[in-house]
Design a protein around this motif. Structure first.
Motif, short mmCIF file in Angstrom:
data_model
loop_
_atom_site.label_atom_id
_atom_site.label_comp_id
_atom_site.label_asym_id
_atom_site.label_seq_id
_atom_site.Cartn_x
_atom_site.Cartn_y
_atom_site.Cartn_z
N ASP A 1 1.21 -3.06 7.48
CA ASP A 1 0.61 -3.05 8.82
C ASP A 1 -0.16 -4.33 9.14
O ASP A 1 -0.92 -4.37 10.09
CB ASP A 1 -0.31 -1.84 9.00
CG ASP A 1 -1.61 -1.93 8.23
OD1 ASP A 1 -1.83 -2.90 7.47
OD2 ASP A 1 -2.45 -1.02 8.40
N GLY A 2 0.01 -5.38 8.37
CA GLY A 2 -0.68 -6.64 8.61
C GLY A 2 -1.89 -6.83 7.71
O GLY A 2 -2.30 -7.95 7.45
N GLU A 3 -2.47 -5.75 7.20
CA GLU A 3 -3.61 -5.81 6.29
C GLU A 3 -3.35 -5.08 4.98
O GLU A 3 -3.95 -5.38 3.97
CB GLU A 3 -4.85 -5.19 6.94
CG GLU A 3 -5.32 -5.90 8.17
CD GLU A 3 -6.47 -5.16 8.84
OE1 GLU A 3 -7.05 -4.24 8.23
OE2 GLU A 3 -6.80 -5.52 9.98
N ARG A 4 -2.45 -4.10 5.04
CA ARG A 4 -2.22 -3.23 3.88
C ARG A 4 -0.74 -3.05 3.62
O ARG A 4 0.08 -3.12 4.53
CB ARG A 4 -2.84 -1.85 4.13
CG ARG A 4 -4.35 -1.91 4.31
CD ARG A 4 -4.87 -0.62 4.87
NE ARG A 4 -4.36 -0.48 6.24
CZ ARG A 4 -4.94 0.28 7.17
NH1 ARG A 4 -6.01 0.96 6.87
NH2 ARG A 4 -4.44 0.36 8.37
N ILE A 5 -0.44 -2.82 2.34
CA ILE A 5 0.92 -2.49 1.92
C ILE A 5 0.92 -1.01 1.57
O ILE A 5 0.10 -0.55 0.77
CB ILE A 5 1.34 -3.28 0.67
CG1 ILE A 5 1.18 -4.78 0.88
CG2 ILE A 5 2.76 -2.92 0.25
CD1 ILE A 5 1.29 -5.59 -0.41
N PHE A 6 1.83 -0.25 2.16
CA PHE A 6 2.00 1.17 1.85
C PHE A 6 3.26 1.29 1.01
O PHE A 6 4.31 0.77 1.38
CB PHE A 6 2.09 2.00 3.12
CG PHE A 6 0.87 1.85 3.99
CD1 PHE A 6 -0.30 2.53 3.69
CD2 PHE A 6 0.88 1.01 5.08
CE1 PHE A 6 -1.43 2.38 4.47
CE2 PHE A 6 -0.24 0.85 5.88
CZ PHE A 6 -1.40 1.54 5.57
N VAL A 7 3.14 1.95 -0.14
CA VAL A 7 4.21 2.02 -1.12
C VAL A 7 4.51 3.47 -1.45
O VAL A 7 3.58 4.26 -1.67
CB VAL A 7 3.79 1.30 -2.43
CG1 VAL A 7 4.93 1.29 -3.43
CG2 VAL A 7 3.29 -0.10 -2.16
N ASP B 1 -4.22 -3.60 -0.69
CA ASP B 1 -4.63 -4.69 0.19
C ASP B 1 -3.54 -5.77 0.16
O ASP B 1 -3.09 -6.16 -0.92
CB ASP B 1 -5.97 -5.25 -0.27
CG ASP B 1 -6.45 -6.38 0.63
OD1 ASP B 1 -7.00 -6.07 1.70
OD2 ASP B 1 -6.24 -7.55 0.25
N LEU B 2 -3.14 -6.24 1.32
CA LEU B 2 -2.07 -7.22 1.41
C LEU B 2 -2.44 -8.55 0.75
O LEU B 2 -1.62 -9.16 0.06
CB LEU B 2 -1.69 -7.46 2.88
CG LEU B 2 -0.62 -8.52 3.15
CD1 LEU B 2 0.71 -8.12 2.53
CD2 LEU B 2 -0.48 -8.73 4.65
#
Length: 174
Positions: free
Chosen positions: A63-69, A80-81
């Protein structure tokens, strides 16, 4: 056919999810347990390290700030990205079917997470569609379908669509 602009080896020997792009960054899986963030234009690695407990990512969203896995062990994780730090994790339930060869009695997710408004939507092999708060990872909604969900939900202009492993389509209006 185009020319190769750059090439980068991450030592990937495992099945991994489709890489995703956010801004100037490319996010991908790497060796077992690893995530990698690269500069999309140059291929230079921003970071590549072990952040997953034991799995490869089965799905990614950013989402531009975070990576969802999502992982084959049924976890949904948020990192955190910029740093790779774990923000939160959520565990889904036991599979309704033994979807992963040679493993029985496990929890798994085969589909990528989907960002929808301020939530992360995850279809799991326990037959549930989870709506998780993107900030905290807390479940804010759960629908059970009675069959595994092995494909990511599809976001529509006024809702979403979910397909279950037994071929049923469900449309939700928001």
């Amino acid at each position: 056919s185009g020319e190769i602009v750059w090439e980068q080896s991450l030592g990937v020997e495992y099945q991994y999810s489709t890489p995703v792009v956010t801004g100037d960054l490319l996010v991908s899986g790497g060796d077992s347990g690893c995530l990698a963030v690269l500069w999309a234009r140059s291929g230079e690695i921003l970071w590549h390290r072990t952040v997953l407990e034991r799995d490869y990512p089965s799905g990614l969203a950013v989402d531009g700030e975070r990576i969802f896995v999502t992982t084959p062990s049924g976890e949904v994780r948020c990192h955190d990205l910029q740093s790779g730090e774990l923000c939160w994790k959520f565990q889904t339930g036991a599979d309704l079917l033994d979807m992963t060869p040679y493993k029985q009695g496990i929890a798994s997710i085969l589909a990528a997470p989907v960002i929808y408004q301020d939530m992360v939507l995850v279809g799991a092999n326990d037959g549930a569609l989870y709506a998780l708060d993107a900030e905290t990872g807390q479940a804010v909604g759960r629908n059970t379908f009675g069959a595994p969900i092995s494909a990511a939900p599809v976001v529509l202009q006024d809702g979403l669509c979910v397909v279950t492993w037994n071929g049923q389509f469900f449309r939700f209006r928001t």
